[in-house]
Design a protein around this motif. Structure first.
Motif, mmCIF file in Angstrom:
data_model
loop_
_atom_site.group_PDB
_atom_site.id
_atom_site.type_symbol
_atom_site.label_atom_id
_atom_site.label_comp_id
_atom_site.label_asym_id
_atom_site.label_seq_id
_atom_site.Cartn_x
_atom_site.Cartn_y
_atom_site.Cartn_z
ATOM 1 N N TYR A 78 22.007 17.767 -20.697
ATOM 2 C CA TYR A 78 20.926 16.633 -20.143
ATOM 3 C C TYR A 78 21.557 15.500 -20.006
ATOM 4 C CZ TYR A 78 16.849 13.544 -20.545
ATOM 5 O OH TYR A 78 16.144 12.435 -20.305
ATOM 6 N N PHE A 79 21.638 14.901 -18.962
ATOM 7 C CA PHE A 79 22.234 13.523 -18.795
ATOM 8 C C PHE A 79 21.026 12.361 -18.506
ATOM 9 C CE2 PHE A 79 25.322 16.504 -17.418
ATOM 10 C CZ PHE A 79 26.343 16.150 -18.247
ATOM 11 N N SER A 80 21.234 11.285 -19.249
ATOM 12 C CA SER A 80 20.083 10.353 -19.281
ATOM 13 C C SER A 80 20.806 8.973 -18.695
ATOM 14 C CB SER A 80 19.519 10.150 -20.676
ATOM 15 O OG SER A 80 18.717 9.036 -20.662
ATOM 16 N N SER A 81 20.181 8.386 -17.767
ATOM 17 C CA SER A 81 20.542 7.156 -17.300
ATOM 18 C C SER A 81 20.406 6.133 -18.263
ATOM 19 C CB SER A 81 19.829 6.581 -15.972
ATOM 20 O OG SER A 81 19.845 7.715 -14.979
ATOM 21 N N ASP A 82 19.391 6.221 -19.090
ATOM 22 C CA ASP A 82 19.322 5.022 -20.344
ATOM 23 C C ASP A 82 20.394 5.124 -21.463
ATOM 24 O OD1 ASP A 82 17.113 3.698 -19.056
ATOM 25 O OD2 ASP A 82 15.681 5.057 -20.234
ATOM 26 N N ALA A 83 20.708 6.571 -21.691
ATOM 27 C CA ALA A 83 21.649 6.895 -22.864
ATOM 28 C C ALA A 83 23.037 6.533 -22.259
ATOM 29 C CB ALA A 83 21.421 8.283 -23.162
ATOM 30 N N VAL B 148 19.771 17.662 -15.365
ATOM 31 C CA VAL B 148 19.805 18.777 -16.187
ATOM 32 C C VAL B 148 20.814 19.844 -15.439
ATOM 33 C CG1 VAL B 148 18.757 20.704 -17.310
ATOM 34 C CG2 VAL B 148 17.628 18.363 -17.348
ATOM 35 N N HIS B 149 21.809 20.208 -16.065
ATOM 36 C CA HIS B 149 22.679 21.064 -15.711
ATOM 37 C C HIS B 149 22.591 22.587 -16.788
ATOM 38 C CE1 HIS B 149 26.117 23.492 -14.011
ATOM 39 N NE2 HIS B 149 26.294 23.386 -15.035
ATOM 40 N N ILE B 150 22.328 23.613 -16.291
ATOM 41 C CA ILE B 150 22.066 24.952 -16.824
ATOM 42 C C ILE B 150 23.423 25.857 -16.605
ATOM 43 C CG2 ILE B 150 20.692 26.643 -17.771
ATOM 44 C CD1 ILE B 150 18.291 25.007 -17.454
ATOM 45 N N PRO B 151 24.478 26.078 -17.374
ATOM 46 C CA PRO B 151 25.514 26.625 -17.039
ATOM 47 C C PRO B 151 25.190 28.113 -17.113
ATOM 48 C CG PRO B 151 25.730 25.981 -19.017
ATOM 49 C CD PRO B 151 24.428 25.388 -18.818
ATOM 50 N N LEU C 209 11.068 17.348 -22.994
ATOM 51 C CA LEU C 209 11.109 15.858 -22.823
ATOM 52 C C LEU C 209 10.600 15.568 -21.455
ATOM 53 C CD1 LEU C 209 14.822 15.607 -23.769
ATOM 54 C CD2 LEU C 209 12.793 14.929 -25.326
ATOM 55 N N VAL C 210 10.209 14.395 -21.208
ATOM 56 C CA VAL C 210 9.831 13.980 -19.991
ATOM 57 C C VAL C 210 11.116 13.233 -19.260
ATOM 58 C CG1 VAL C 210 8.579 11.855 -18.905
ATOM 59 C CG2 VAL C 210 7.404 13.177 -21.085
ATOM 60 N N MET C 211 11.281 13.707 -18.007
ATOM 61 C CA MET C 211 12.410 13.167 -17.369
ATOM 62 C C MET C 211 12.265 11.953 -16.619
ATOM 63 S SD MET C 211 14.692 15.904 -17.499
ATOM 64 C CE MET C 211 15.705 15.561 -16.144
#
Length: 219
Positions: free
Chosen positions: A11-16, A103-106, A95-97
């Motif tokens: 999960y990649f967050s712009s804010d994070a 989100v990447h699910i391998p 979580l609220v996106m």
């Protein structure tokens, strides 16, 4: 799908990413200031022209390293736990996106990797009962230039476990069981690198940079 590897979901967050980037920039600034200070002190304590030239060469190499580190962007990855939709719906991990998040699910993975200062850096088939020491053994063990104090694991779920945490979160780092997709990172001793024959502070900062960026930086 049935092939989804939920433990390795990313999960990649712009804010994070913005927060992590500020932290990375500060760590790299601290590294640059600390290293330049030590190199300047070294120049002041030598009189031989060849030694001065060697220190200046180290300074140039250090600046190249700093440039390389600044080119590593913060990923913005946040460690999450996914499950089937029914379980996830009412859990704290639902979580609220936000706009720009990803989100990447391998697919299911079947290997654990060992990189850095080992005799055989490689990926090995996952064994359910294998721990850090077992995968290190399959890689031939830490090489003579390895820094055992700073070995760490980049887990597939985004978390980091390290030998430096021993006694804080677990008693025996080498007995930590791994999961498919995990990576064991074995850094080199800094005193083998001319540009970093400085102090233990440098090792601490580099370790924090690597783990903050979530990269397998084994120098």
């Amino acid at each position: 799908t049935d092939n989804a590897y939920l433990y390795g979901a990313q999960y990649f967050s712009s804010d994070a990413q913005k927060v992590q980037q500020r932290s990375l920039n500060k760590l790299i600034d601290d590294l640059e200031i600390r290293a330049e200070t030590v190199l300047t002190e070294q120049v002041q304590t030598v009189s031989d022209t060849r030694e001065v030239k060697a220190i200046e060469a180290n300074r140039g190499a250090l600046r190249n390293l700093i440039t390389r580190l600044r080119s590593i962007p913060a990923s913005g990855r946040v460690s999450i736990q996914l499950a089937d939709l029914q379980t996830l719906r009412d859990s704290p991990f639902n979580l609220v996106m936000e706009n720009g998040d990803r989100v990447h699910i391998p697919k299911q993975m079947e290997f654990v990797s060992v990189v850095g200062a080992v005799y055989n850096p490689n990926s090995f088939l996952y064994q359910p009962d294998f721990a850090v020491k077992d995968y290190l053994g399959m890689a031939g063990g830490p090489a003579k230039d390895a820094d055992g104090n700073y070995i760490y694991v980049l887990k597939a779920n985004g978390e980091v476990a390290s030998n430096a945490q021993q006694g804080m979160f677990f008693n025996h780092f080498e007995d930590l069981r791994l999961m498919p997709g995990d990576t064991v990172v074995v850094p080199e001793k800094l005193d083998r690198l001319p540009i970093l024959m400085l102090s233990r502070d440098i090792a601490d900062i580099l370790f924090k940079i690597a783990t903050t960026a979530g990269v397998a930086m084994a120098l």
